[in-house]
Design an enzyme around this catalytic site. Structure first.
Site, short mmCIF file in Angstrom:
data_model
loop_
_atom_site.label_atom_id
_atom_site.label_comp_id
_atom_site.label_asym_id
_atom_site.label_seq_id
_atom_site.Cartn_x
_atom_site.Cartn_y
_atom_site.Cartn_z
CG ASP A 33 -14.00 10.13 2.18
OD1 ASP A 33 -13.89 9.38 1.19
OD2 ASP A 33 -13.41 9.92 3.26
CB THR A 36 -11.00 5.73 -2.45
OG1 THR A 36 -10.66 5.62 -1.06
CG2 THR A 36 -10.62 7.11 -2.97
CB ALA A 80 -3.61 10.23 3.26
CB THR A 121 2.19 8.26 8.89
OG1 THR A 121 2.69 6.98 9.26
CG2 THR A 121 2.97 8.75 7.66
CG ASP A 122 4.77 5.75 12.96
OD1 ASP A 122 4.24 5.48 11.86
OD2 ASP A 122 4.79 4.96 13.92
CD GLU A 123 4.04 3.56 7.36
OE1 GLU A 123 4.59 3.24 6.30
OE2 GLU A 123 2.88 3.21 7.66
CE1 TYR A 148 0.55 7.07 3.74
CE2 TYR A 148 1.85 5.48 4.98
CZ TYR A 148 0.90 6.48 4.95
OH TYR A 148 0.32 6.92 6.11
CB SER A 149 6.73 6.73 4.21
OG SER A 149 7.71 6.08 3.44
CE LYS A 152 0.19 11.62 5.54
NZ LYS A 152 -1.06 12.42 5.51
N PRO A 190 -7.28 -5.98 10.70
CG PRO A 190 -8.16 -4.27 9.39
CD PRO A 190 -7.12 -4.54 10.41
CE1 TYR A 205 3.18 -8.96 3.01
CE2 TYR A 205 2.55 -7.35 4.68
CZ TYR A 205 2.45 -7.85 3.39
OH TYR A 205 1.62 -7.23 2.49
CG ASN A 247 3.74 -7.32 11.75
OD1 ASN A 247 3.28 -6.37 12.36
ND2 ASN A 247 4.24 -7.22 10.53
#
Length: 332
Positions: A33, A36, A80, A121-123, A148-149, A152, A190, A205, A247
């Site tokens: 790791d 970060t 990631a 990821t599912d993204e 990001y997606s 990935k 969180p 959002y 959300n």
């Protein structure tokens, strides 16, 4: 398998997986790791030193990666850059870590003929309409919408190419949104929990209509290990727990857990390119490998997560103020 190399094992999902291995198996674990901002030594500090070893380093470091892979029976690749907001303001590190890092690992497992599991990821599939009866499957076309997606998605394609071209022994899993202990306070759940602990209203959002398919990190961990031990080489498995919640619904759940008015929240400017809905069809994983989630009641799992953050304020408080300052700069 007696020795597992886990990349990103000091981060949120990775450390929960390491803890799962310590609880449920007899394997030794080496964690690689970079440490970060989103990972911490504290997430592994209470684990037995004779079972878990932390190596601080970067997955793009070819020499370091090669030496660690050479001693492992399986590599489980969680490492990631994963925060969508950050990918919009600084996409370069996402390309470096998620694409170049995955390439570096694939070349190492190819040299040493080591089993590889890639956590995605599912993204990568983009998003679904709110009223779409379908859910993502292993055959859904890729349609990433953020740096990001997209990074990935690129890493998934690399894994498949190395399986086909070089016969690398690999599997892939694409999972829905995780929640649970050890998650950085920049993330949605969180962040809202810690805002409520500090006496402030949670944030949403836009209209809060965006839907995510939530799964507890413990269930993600058990699914990954099941794929590693029983999955078919070259296959992709989608991991989900049928936990679709908007959300707005999540925030209302949290307000109830804190004895507040369910509708006591603050609306903030929506994120650019914000995907509308994710939903996972995990039929292959369940029917072929016999896996099922343990945390099927989202409200109960959320309540346990709230308790964990209440009991671990010493872990998240040092980074809370800086996180909120960053969001404030973005108008969120």
């Amino acid at each position: 398998m007696t020795h597992v190399l886990v990349t990103g094992g000091a981060g949120f999902i990775g450390c929960n997986f390491v803890r799962h291995l310590v609880r449920e198996t007899d394997v030794r674990v080496t964690v690689l790791d970079k440490l970060t901002y989103a990972s911490s030594e504290a997430s592994l500090a209470d684990l037995p030193a004779d079972r878990v070893r932390l190596v601080v380093g970067d997955i793009v470091d070819e020499g370091l990666v090669d030496g660690l892979v050479a001693t492992a029976d399986v590599v489980v690749h969680f490492a990631a850059e994963s925060h969508n907001d950050n990918s919009l303001t600084g996409p370069r590190i996402f390309v470096q870590t998620n694409i170049v890092g995955t390439f570096t690992l694939l070349e190492a497992v190819r040299r040493h003929d080591v089993r590889f599991h890639h956590v995605s990821t599912d993204e990568v599939y983009g998003d679904l309409e709110l009223d779409d009866p379908d859910r993502f499957t292993e055959h859904t076309a890729y349609n990433p919408s953020s740096p990001y997606s997209a990074s990935k998605a690129a890493s998934d394609h690399l894994v498949r190419a190395w399986v086909r071209s070089f016969k690398v022994r690999a599997t892939i899993s694409n999972c829905s949104n995780n929640y649970g202990p050890w998650q950085h306070v920049e993330k949605f759940i969180p962040r809202q929990i810690t805002e409520l602990i500090e006496g402030r209203a949670p944030r949403v959002y836009g209209a809060g209509a965006n839907v995510r398919d939530w799964i507890h990190a413990d269930d993600h961990s058990s699914a990954v290990w099941r794929i590693i031990t029983a999955g078919r080489i070259g296959e992709t498995y989608l991991i989900g727990a049928d936990g679709e919640q908007s959300n707005l619904e999540v925030v209302r759940h949290l307000n109830v857990l804190f004895d507040r008015d369910p509708d006591d929240f603050v609306q903030v400017a929506d994120r650019a390119g914000h995907d509308l809905r994710y939903a996972i069809n995990s039929t292959r994983l369940r029917s072929e490998l016999g896996w099922r989630p343990r945390h099927e009641n989202f409200h109960d799992g959320l309540a346990r997560t709230v308790t964990w953050y209440r009991e671990h304020e010493d872990w998240w408080r040092p980074v809370k103020a800086a996180t909120e300052a960053t969001y404030a700069q973005k108008g969120h």
